[in-house]
Design an enzyme around this catalytic site. Structure first.
Site, PDB file in Angstrom:
ATOM      1  N   HIS A  17      12.438   0.843   7.357  1.00 18.82           N
ATOM      2  CA  HIS A  17      12.041   2.248   7.564  1.00 18.82           C
ATOM      3  C   HIS A  17      10.564   2.516   7.276  1.00 18.82           C
ATOM      4  CE1 HIS A  17      16.363   4.060   7.128  1.00 18.82           C
ATOM      5  NE2 HIS A  17      16.355   2.945   7.842  1.00 18.82           N
ATOM      6  N   CYS A  62       3.999  -6.624 -12.139  1.00 20.75           N
ATOM      7  CA  CYS A  62       3.488  -6.332 -13.484  1.00 20.75           C
ATOM      8  C   CYS A  62       4.711  -6.102 -14.375  1.00 20.75           C
ATOM      9  CB  CYS A  62       2.499  -5.167 -13.488  1.00 20.75           C
ATOM     10  SG  CYS A  62       3.142  -3.543 -13.067  1.00 20.75           S
ATOM     11  N   ASP A  70      -0.295  -9.131 -13.154  1.00 15.09           N
ATOM     12  CA  ASP A  70      -1.017  -9.103 -14.423  1.00 15.09           C
ATOM     13  C   ASP A  70      -0.254 -10.007 -15.399  1.00 15.09           C
ATOM     14  OD1 ASP A  70       1.177  -7.651 -15.308  1.00 15.09           O
ATOM     15  OD2 ASP A  70       0.021  -5.922 -16.021  1.00 15.09           O
ATOM     16  N   HIS A  72      10.882   5.907  12.873  1.00 12.06           N
ATOM     17  CA  HIS A  72      10.148   5.554  11.650  1.00 12.06           C
ATOM     18  C   HIS A  72       8.651   5.374  11.915  1.00 12.06           C
ATOM     19  CE1 HIS A  72      14.000   5.258   9.791  1.00 12.06           C
ATOM     20  NE2 HIS A  72      14.386   4.319  10.637  1.00 12.06           N
ATOM     21  N   THR A 111       6.317  -3.342 -15.266  1.00 11.57           N
ATOM     22  CA  THR A 111       7.260  -2.411 -14.632  1.00 11.57           C
ATOM     23  C   THR A 111       7.214  -2.462 -13.107  1.00 11.57           C
ATOM     24  OG1 THR A 111       5.550  -0.717 -14.594  1.00 11.57           O
ATOM     25  CG2 THR A 111       7.016  -0.747 -16.525  1.00 11.57           C
TER      26      THR A 111
END
Ligand code: RB5
Length: 149
Positions: A98, A65, A8, A133, A67
């Site tokens: 993992h 973005c 964004d 995993h 954060t």
């Protein structure tokens, strides 16, 4: 290796830096926007990149973005997507090894450019370990199936 990238407005500058970095290394990277710092909605770019990765048109996605949180939450709504928000190189290789993460998410307002480029390189150069995993990834897929219409 083909990479789909999106952001964004809050991740626009870092997206451009990552594109330049990958292109200099000869990695094919397709920009799915946004194409300016004009305010926009991060789920639109999550969806574009996540669909490209889920359909295997691109091997990995990168989403940025402000954060890294909103854009990763939205991407993880697409079945088959395992988007990992990383702010350090340990998480970047651990999530490939993992979780078999197929999208790397970062926050432009969280990590500096130098660290972000190291995180990108670490993520792309790390491999899924399989084994125990794999069973856990399959359980994530079962959760998706349980809640899909
Ligand atoms: C945009 O201001 C900001 O909310 C967005 O980039 C992101 O941080 C959301 O999680």
């Amino acid at each position: 290796m083909r990479i789909a990238i999106g952001s964004d407005h809050g991740g626009f500058q870092l997206k451009n830096a990552i594109i330049k970095h990958l292109e200099e290394k000869g990695v094919e990277v397709k920009d799915f926007g946004t194409l300016s710092e004009e305010s926009c909605d991060y789920p639109d770019y999550s969806l574009k990149v996540a669909e490209e990765v889920a359909t295997k048109s691109y091997e990995f996605g990168i989403l940025i973005c402000g954060t890294g949180i909103g854009i990763s939450i939205a991407a993880n709504k697409v079945p088959g997507i395992r988007a990992a928000l990383c702010s350090d190189t340990f998480s970047a290789h651990a999530t490939r090894e993992h979780n078999n993460a197929n999208i790397l998410a970062m926050g432009q307002r969280v990590v500096g450019e130098g660290l972000a480029l190291d995180i990108v390189d670490t993520f792309l150069n790390s491999k899924f370990e399989g084994g125990r995993h794999e069973k856990r990834i399959n359980k994530i897929t079962e959760i998706e199936k349980k809640y899909s219409k």
